[in-house]
Enzyme design. Structure first.
Site, PDB file in Angstrom:
ATOM      1  N   GLU A 228     -39.336 -15.499 -52.246  1.00 37.30           N
ATOM      2  CA  GLU A 228     -38.060 -14.838 -52.566  1.00 37.30           C
ATOM      3  C   GLU A 228     -38.119 -13.362 -52.205  1.00 37.30           C
ATOM      4  O   GLU A 228     -37.635 -12.502 -52.942  1.00 37.30           O
ATOM      5  CB  GLU A 228     -37.740 -14.996 -54.062  1.00 37.30           C
ATOM      6  CG  GLU A 228     -37.720 -16.443 -54.525  1.00 37.30           C
ATOM      7  CD  GLU A 228     -37.393 -16.611 -56.014  1.00 37.30           C
ATOM      8  OE1 GLU A 228     -36.929 -15.648 -56.647  1.00 37.30           O
ATOM      9  OE2 GLU A 228     -37.610 -17.719 -56.526  1.00 37.30           O
TER      10      GLU A 228
ATOM     11  N   GLU B  52     -41.566 -19.846 -62.956  1.00 32.69           N
ATOM     12  CA  GLU B  52     -41.658 -18.737 -63.921  1.00 32.69           C
ATOM     13  C   GLU B  52     -42.119 -19.148 -65.316  1.00 32.69           C
ATOM     14  O   GLU B  52     -41.523 -18.751 -66.317  1.00 32.69           O
ATOM     15  CB  GLU B  52     -40.298 -18.024 -64.009  1.00 32.69           C
ATOM     16  CG  GLU B  52     -39.873 -17.457 -62.674  1.00 32.69           C
ATOM     17  CD  GLU B  52     -38.479 -16.810 -62.702  1.00 32.69           C
ATOM     18  OE1 GLU B  52     -37.859 -16.751 -63.770  1.00 32.69           O
ATOM     19  OE2 GLU B  52     -38.017 -16.382 -61.630  1.00 32.69           O
TER      20      GLU B  52
ATOM     21  N   ASP C 277     -37.785  -9.699 -51.363  1.00 30.36           N
ATOM     22  CA  ASP C 277     -36.865  -8.587 -51.144  1.00 30.36           C
ATOM     23  C   ASP C 277     -37.560  -7.312 -51.626  1.00 30.36           C
ATOM     24  O   ASP C 277     -38.377  -7.347 -52.532  1.00 30.36           O
ATOM     25  CB  ASP C 277     -35.475  -8.782 -51.792  1.00 30.36           C
ATOM     26  CG  ASP C 277     -35.504  -9.142 -53.265  1.00 30.36           C
ATOM     27  OD1 ASP C 277     -36.537  -8.922 -53.923  1.00 30.36           O
ATOM     28  OD2 ASP C 277     -34.475  -9.630 -53.765  1.00 30.36           O
TER      29      ASP C 277
ATOM     30  N   HIS D 235     -40.438  -9.999 -55.423  1.00 28.59           N
ATOM     31  CA  HIS D 235     -39.302  -9.084 -55.619  1.00 28.59           C
ATOM     32  C   HIS D 235     -39.878  -7.695 -55.888  1.00 28.59           C
ATOM     33  O   HIS D 235     -40.369  -7.426 -56.975  1.00 28.59           O
ATOM     34  CB  HIS D 235     -38.448  -9.527 -56.808  1.00 28.59           C
ATOM     35  CG  HIS D 235     -37.771 -10.843 -56.599  1.00 28.59           C
ATOM     36  ND1 HIS D 235     -36.790 -11.023 -55.644  1.00 28.59           N
ATOM     37  CD2 HIS D 235     -37.932 -12.042 -57.198  1.00 28.59           C
ATOM     38  CE1 HIS D 235     -36.369 -12.277 -55.685  1.00 28.59           C
ATOM     39  NE2 HIS D 235     -37.049 -12.921 -56.612  1.00 28.59           N
TER      40      HIS D 235
ATOM     41  N   ASN E 291     -44.060 -21.681 -58.777  1.00 28.31           N
ATOM     42  CA  ASN E 291     -43.421 -20.469 -58.248  1.00 28.31           C
ATOM     43  C   ASN E 291     -43.252 -19.427 -59.349  1.00 28.31           C
ATOM     44  O   ASN E 291     -42.833 -19.772 -60.460  1.00 28.31           O
ATOM     45  CB  ASN E 291     -42.034 -20.871 -57.711  1.00 28.31           C
ATOM     46  CG  ASN E 291     -41.345 -19.801 -56.898  1.00 28.31           C
ATOM     47  OD1 ASN E 291     -41.914 -19.299 -55.919  1.00 28.31           O
ATOM     48  ND2 ASN E 291     -40.124 -19.449 -57.273  1.00 28.31           N
TER      49      ASN E 291
END
Ligand code: 9MR
Length: 445
Positions: A270, A162, A272, A241, A204
């Site tokens: 990650e 990030e 979702d 996300h 990432n």
């Protein structure tokens, strides 16, 4: 743009000649053979993995570990390998919870993604107050120590997490690490490579899924620059996300493909998606299809097991409900993984409704694929006098046809008849991120 049936038909006429050439070069594709019953086994059929984030304090929950052991073949520690967890005091390292996760995974034959060596967030208190050379050296020492400790046990490390800013700048996020100099990221990658030469080294980030976003472009330029200068980077992680404010972009496949074309693996790290039911299932399907359509998309990790395990549990964003039952989203992901091609299997229908008896069969096969469209072929057997209905699912639209005379029931439903070119016809579908095969059915005219 909204296409009426009439305008679709017009486009199809105009494009027929051009696309006849593409139609002649169609590749044939056969559906995947066996069907696996777990996410990990299904992903392995195409050489990929299917992982989950794991929390050490849930390993004593037998429902949780039951699903973990059964379904997943890659594990990410949700919090236990972060800087604050592994170096709570400067120079004093703590691996208890991380080891619990790594050992559990490895004992079960699963691989591990390491998350994360350097990040502006989740820094231990002592680091938050540091700056300049002292911070740079502390960061590099952290990367070296942790990656060395786990040397040989990690499939891929999120070396830097990030580091790019949200919004329109496309530049780096301000942080204490960024203020040590713009080269902090490549310095971290070089330190990680020296410490564990066998681990893949990833950058990432989140909000990097839409190809047209400035942040995506910023990360892309960094990876391009790293590759051109020999900075050791092997992969890019897309956190993924998603929710209604940040939906799965229709150009997701383009994003993954363009990064992969730089010579790195891409991974969904990650995943979702907030929501429920068939809407959520369809979005999960789209993400899985986008990965499967890119050869260097090596795997998908979801950010937790049951909805109740999620960092945003109220959005019910995962593949299992709070009781550990499989959701519709689970089934859609499993089906796509089993099909292996990034598309769901064809629907072929034989109809015997003509008065004289007999019938026909329409068989769909895949043609060429592009970032924004794909070709399909339908071959009819049993009669030369057929009417085939081809139904695509939103947001797909058929933009061209060849070797048939087409008319339109609606924007999604095309009726095809022979035009003297034999019993095989083709068409081009703009997929808008939905790689599903159309359903086809045949009746005798
Ligand atoms: O899921 C993690 C949550 O339990 C932690 O409280 C949080 C702390 O930063 O981190 C969450 O995981 C994040 C991941 O490490 C990086 N990308 C965003 C994830 C969700 O916030």
């Amino acid at each position: 743009m909204t296409l009426t049936a009439k305008s679709v038909a017009r486009v199809s006429l105009v494009s027929t000649l051009v696309l006849a050439a593409a139609g002649a070069a169609l590749l044939s594709a056969s559906p995947a053979s066996g069907a696996a019953s777990t996410l990990g086994a299904a992903a392995q059929q195409s050489g990929r993995y299917f992982g989950t984030a794991v929390a050490a304090n849930k390993l004593s929950d037998s429902t949780y570990t039951g699903i973990l052991n059964r379904e997943f073949d890659m594990v990410t520690a949700e919090n236990e390998m972060k800087m604050d967890a592994t170096e709570p005091n400067q120079g004093q390292f703590s691996y208890g919870n991380a080891d619990r996760i790594v050992n559990q995974a490895r004992n079960q034959g699963k691989r591990v993604r390491g998350h994360a060596l350097a990040w502006h967030s989740q820094q231990p208190g002592w680091m938050q107050n540091m700056s300049g050379t002292a911070l740079r050296n502390a960061m590099l020492n952290h990367v070296t120590q942790v990656a060395s400790y786990y040397r040989g046990k990690i499939y891929a490390w999120d070396v830097v997490n990030e580091a790019f800013a949200d919004g329109s700048s496309g530049g780096r996020r301000d942080s204490n690490l960024q203020r040590t100099g713009n080269d902090w990221i490549e310095a971290a990658f070089r330190a990680a490579r020296a410490a564990d030469p066998g681990a893949k080294l990833c950058y990432n980030d989140y909000n990097t899924d839409n190809w047209s976003h400035a942040k995506t472009q910023g990360v892309y330029r960094m990876v391009q620059d790293f590759k051109s200068r020999g900075v050791p980077i092997d992969c890019v992680g897309f956190q993924a996300h998603f929710n209604s404010g940040n939906p799965v972009p229709s150009n997701y496949h383009t994003t993954l493909q363009n990064f992969a074309a730089l010579g790195v693996d891409v991974q969904i790290t990650e995943l979702d998606i907030e929501g429920s039911g068939s809407t959520q299932a369809q979005q999960y399907q789209g993400v899985t299809q986008a990965c499967l359509a890119v050869a260097r998309c090596t795997g998908i990790t979801v950010w937790g097991i049951r909805d109740t395990d999620s960092w945003r549990a109220s959005g019910t964003p995962l593949l299992f409900d709070g009781n550990g039952n499989k959701k519709a989203a689970y089934t859609s992901v499993l089906n796509v993984l089993n099909n292996g091609t990034g598309t769901t299997p064809p629907t072929t229908t034989t109809t015997t409704s003509n008065p004289g008896g007999g019938g026909c069969t329409a068989t769909y096969s895949e043609g060429e694929k592009w970032n924004d469209r794909f070709n399909g072929l339908v071959t009819v057997s049993g009669t030369d006098n057929w009417i085939v209905t081809v139904t695509v699912s939103s947001p797909q639209r058929i933009i061209a046809t060849w070797n048939t005379s087409a008319s339109w029931e609606s924007a999604n439903v095309m009726t095809a008849r022979p035009n003297g070119s034999g019993n095989t016809f083709g068409f081009t579908i703009m997929h808008g991120g939905n790689w599903n095969w159309p359903s086809v059915s045949c009746r005798v005219a």
